[in-house]
Design a protein around this motif. Structure first.
Motif, short mmCIF file in Angstrom:
data_model
loop_
_atom_site.label_atom_id
_atom_site.label_comp_id
_atom_site.label_asym_id
_atom_site.label_seq_id
_atom_site.Cartn_x
_atom_site.Cartn_y
_atom_site.Cartn_z
N ARG A 1 0.82 -1.20 0.00
CA ARG A 1 0.00 0.00 0.00
C ARG A 1 0.86 1.26 0.00
N ASP A 2 1.89 1.29 0.84
CA ASP A 2 2.77 2.46 0.89
C ASP A 2 3.47 2.69 -0.43
N LEU A 3 3.88 1.59 -1.08
CA LEU A 3 4.59 1.72 -2.35
C LEU A 3 3.66 2.22 -3.45
N VAL A 4 2.48 1.64 -3.54
CA VAL A 4 1.55 2.00 -4.61
C VAL A 4 1.09 3.45 -4.48
N LEU A 5 0.92 3.92 -3.25
CA LEU A 5 0.49 5.30 -3.06
C LEU A 5 1.55 6.31 -3.50
#
Length: 276
Positions: free
Chosen positions: A123-127
């Motif tokens: 999630r942190d990466l995709v955001l």
């Protein structure tokens, strides 16, 4: 993990790269010698450049050794720059959108390795992916997310700098979540004119990566080897593992290094992640 090859040089028939060498990529899909897994049967992909603005891509979920259409296509297509990949999943689904190489405009991208703890930090990466680029993510792999992070950070303009920033960001996020060694990669990307290949891991124990020695030197060293006479002097190969056992034909890419291939010129440079 996976196995891949990147070719550049005078036009070559794709089947000559994928099927004919002693330890061809098709052989590696069944019996890899240096990979974490012996079998890489969770799909495959081939990307090549022709006379159009964007490269062609053919991918499927079958094992490469089992796909008759792959044999038919590669027997007909020639190209001066080719990416080919056989997949061993690290946990994501066996589906076509998860097969490499990935494409964006003129760029191709393929990867052998993993982002440790990917479900935890995904999630942190995709955001962090540019919202305008985000709709292009079709699959569920860490490899594709890393590609889109690199695109966000300028891959189309300066691949080494973009990948250094993307890897640095993944390491920061991973370590924030308690992951000691977040990144393991042997990755290649090309715009059709230049190929960049990177070998790096947070732990300093990277997956295997090799590049071919100068073809003209090998031809002089082995004048009776017919395979060498089929390759042009400007032919260059970067591979997960050597395609044959010819002594002196392959050189290991050192740890924390990237290789640039443009025309018949190869250069190696140190690689280190850059913290954002």
């Amino acid at each position: 993990m996976c196995r891949w090859i990147a070719y550049s040089g005078s036009p070559v028939r794709l089947e000559d790269l994928l099927y004919k060498p002693e330890n061809s990529l098709i052989v590696q899909s069944k019996r890899a010698q240096l990979g974490v897994e012996t079998t890489n049967g969770d799909g495959f992909g081939v990307g090549w450049y022709g006379d159009r603005a964007t490269p062609g891509v053919y991918r499927d979920t079958q094992p490469a050794w089992q796909d008759d259409n792959l044999r038919e296509v590669t027997a007909q297509v020639t190209s001066r720059r080719v990416f080919a990949h056989v997949r061993a999943t690290t946990g994501t689904a066996v589906q076509r959108t998860n097969c490499h190489p990935f494409r964006h405009g003129r760029l191709l991208w393929m990867h052998n390795g993993a982002i440790a703890g990917f479900p935890l930090i995904k999630r942190d990466l995709v955001l962090a992916v540019d919202p305008e680029l985000y709709p292009g993510i079709e699959g569920s792999t860490d490899s594709e997310v890393l590609f889109y992070l690199a695109l966000t950070m300028g891959l189309e303009h300066d691949p080494p700098a973009a990948i250094a920033q993307a890897v640095g960001f993944v390491e920061q996020v991973g370590q924030r979540h308690g992951i000691a060694y977040p990144v393991q990669l042997a990755v290649a990307t090309t715009d059709g004119d230049t190929t960049w290949a990177f070998r790096y891991s947070s732990e300093g124990r990277s997956r295997s990566l090799f590049h071919s020695a100068d073809i003209s030197t090998l031809r002089a060293q082995y004048p009776d080897n017919p395979e060498l006479h089929e390759l042009s002097d400007d032919a260059r190969l970067v591979v997960s593992e050597p395609l044959g056992s010819l002594r002196g034909a392959w050189r290991e890419v050192p740890e924390s290094t990237y290789l640039t291939t443009h025309d018949d010129v190869e250069e190696t440079h140190p690689f280190a992640p850059v913290a954002r």
